[in-house]
Design a protein around this motif. Structure first.
Motif, PDB file in Angstrom:
ATOM      1  N   GLY A  10      92.985  26.814  85.697  1.00 59.31           N
ATOM      2  CA  GLY A  10      93.090  26.369  84.983  1.00 59.31           C
ATOM      3  C   GLY A  10      92.005  25.734  83.830  1.00 59.31           C
ATOM      4  O   GLY A  10      91.057  26.026  83.829  1.00 59.31           O
ATOM      5  N   ASP A  11      92.852  25.060  82.790  1.00 60.19           N
ATOM      6  CA  ASP A  11      92.043  24.929  82.192  1.00 60.19           C
ATOM      7  C   ASP A  11      91.201  23.194  82.827  1.00 60.19           C
ATOM      8  O   ASP A  11      91.981  22.700  83.520  1.00 60.19           O
ATOM      9  CB  ASP A  11      92.418  23.962  80.878  1.00 60.19           C
ATOM     10  N   VAL A  12      90.177  22.151  81.753  1.00 58.30           N
ATOM     11  CA  VAL A  12      89.623  21.014  82.572  1.00 58.30           C
ATOM     12  C   VAL A  12      89.821  19.571  81.517  1.00 58.30           C
ATOM     13  O   VAL A  12      89.192  20.243  80.346  1.00 58.30           O
ATOM     14  CB  VAL A  12      88.655  20.361  83.362  1.00 58.30           C
ATOM     15  N   LEU A  13      90.430  18.826  81.467  1.00 62.18           N
ATOM     16  CA  LEU A  13      89.826  17.472  80.287  1.00 62.18           C
ATOM     17  C   LEU A  13      89.286  17.096  80.819  1.00 62.18           C
ATOM     18  O   LEU A  13      90.350  15.722  81.576  1.00 62.18           O
ATOM     19  CB  LEU A  13      91.726  17.295  79.801  1.00 62.18           C
ATOM     20  N   HIS A  61      93.430  18.239  85.720  1.00 63.09           N
ATOM     21  CA  HIS A  61      93.504  19.583  85.083  1.00 63.09           C
ATOM     22  C   HIS A  61      94.266  19.850  84.603  1.00 63.09           C
ATOM     23  O   HIS A  61      95.286  18.947  84.596  1.00 63.09           O
ATOM     24  CB  HIS A  61      93.691  20.023  86.676  1.00 63.09           C
ATOM     25  N   ALA A  62      94.119  21.244  84.339  1.00 59.68           N
ATOM     26  CA  ALA A  62      95.232  21.378  82.404  1.00 59.68           C
ATOM     27  C   ALA A  62      95.930  23.055  84.035  1.00 59.68           C
ATOM     28  O   ALA A  62      95.173  23.786  83.500  1.00 59.68           O
ATOM     29  CB  ALA A  62      95.492  21.566  81.447  1.00 59.68           C
ATOM     30  N   PRO A  63      96.387  23.263  84.526  1.00 58.24           N
ATOM     31  CA  PRO A  63      96.405  24.387  85.179  1.00 58.24           C
ATOM     32  C   PRO A  63      97.798  25.221  84.573  1.00 58.24           C
ATOM     33  O   PRO A  63      98.395  25.167  84.094  1.00 58.24           O
ATOM     34  CB  PRO A  63      97.922  24.082  86.483  1.00 58.24           C
ATOM     35  N   ALA A  64      98.002  26.409  85.214  1.00 60.62           N
ATOM     36  CA  ALA A  64      98.029  27.934  84.127  1.00 60.62           C
ATOM     37  C   ALA A  64      99.601  27.858  84.674  1.00 60.62           C
ATOM     38  O   ALA A  64      99.916  27.733  86.081  1.00 60.62           O
ATOM     39  CB  ALA A  64      97.772  29.423  84.795  1.00 60.62           C
TER      40      ALA A  64
END
Length: 309
Positions: free
Chosen positions: A40-43, A8-11
């Motif tokens: 957030g984004d997801v990688l 997870h790439a949280p704001a």
């Protein structure tokens, strides 16, 4: 069957942001209380054994990044720097699900770079020290170290000085971006005559039992980039006013260098109602209700999860 790793790439939210000075090399010194949200984004990534690193970008905010050279993407840059540091012959196929607006003051690219480092350390089974990862993170951008840390943090210097902050209560929030980018260098240039804020205005030992108590103390601080940002993009004022008008709003503020703004609400229901009401009047704005990540949830998001396809 290959394992897929996910991060997870949280704001990143700057609850306050003060410009405290400027170095001889042109870098500005900042002090900011930073937290992270469930939005957030997801990688995702799969292992390669040939050293090649690929990136595909999907999601509702993929278009601006898809049109840019892959070599400029912070995900690719982070992966290659880590590969060089570790001297590994392994590679990865990476897929970024881009959900946050690009260049919007909530650390989207920085969060993606930090997620890349976490994912690949796990995938490649690397034993790198904190110092090495922090050095790579700072070389990628001022916000990458705090995003790599992934917890509520008082950030200072040019982003390299991180002090963990006592866990905050869950804060219902609404994030809004008016759909127009602003240039961070242009904003710093526009505020050059505004002077600097004092340092160490925030008690890093403070404990808060409610969002209302935190918001009350945050009123004593601000975002030193707001005036310059609104002079370049007046729509930021419209966003702040829309957030502040809704019932239960405890604090409305711009995050980072904008143009995304956030508001803390008293309850989750009020945050969701505010998001719905504002969205009905502004269908061209990016609007999402969310809440801050707890330290436990943030820690779990920093542990690479693998599963069989």
């Amino acid at each position: 069957m290959s394992a897929t790793y996910r991060q997870h790439a949280p704001a990143k939210i700057n609850l306050f942001l003060h410009v405290t000075g400027k170095r001889d090399d042109g870098y500005h010194l900042l002090e900011s209380l930073v937290c992270f949200t469930e939005a957030g984004d997801v990688l995702n990534g799969e292992l390669r054994d040939d050293g090649k690193i690929t990136l595909a970008i999907t999601g509702p905010m993929a278009s601006p990044l898809s049109q840019a050279p892959a070599e400029d993407n912070l995900v690719i840059r982070a992966a290659r720097l880590l590969q060089q540091e570790a001297q590994t012959t392994l590679g990865a196929d990476l897929i970024l699900d881009k959900r946050l607006p690009v260049a919007s003051g909530i650390g989207g690219g920085s969060a993606d770079a930090a997620a890349t480092l976490r994912l690949l350390v796990d995938m490649w089974k690397l034993d790198l020290g904190t110092e090495s990862l922090s050095r790579i993170a700072l070389s990628l951008g001022a916000d990458v170290p705090v995003c790599l840390n992934g917890k509520t943090t008082l950030m200072s210097g040019i982003g390299e000085k991180l002090n963990d902050f006592p866990e905050l209560p869950s804060l219902p929030m609404v994030l809004i971006n008016p759909g127009k980018p602003v240039s961070t260098p242009a904003i710093f240039k526009a505020r050059e005559e505004d002077g600097f804020s004092d340092e160490n205005l925030w008690d890093i030992t403070a404990h808060y039992q409610s969002g209302a108590a935190l918001a009350a103390d945050l009123q004593e601080c601000g975002n030193d980039l707001t005036l310059a940002a609104t002079s370049i993009l007046p729509e930021i004022c419209d966003v702040l006013n829309a957030l502040a008008r809704e019932e239960g709003c405890l604090l409305a503020r711009m995050s980072g260098s904008g143009a995304t703004c956030f508001a803390i609400y008293d309850t989750t229901d009020q945050a969701e109602q505010a998001a719905n009401t504002i969205a009905s009047a502004h269908d061209d704005w990016w609007i999402t209700p969310t809440q801050t990540l707890s330290e436990q949830a943030s820690t779990l998001s920093n542990i690479g999860a693998s599963f069989l396809d």
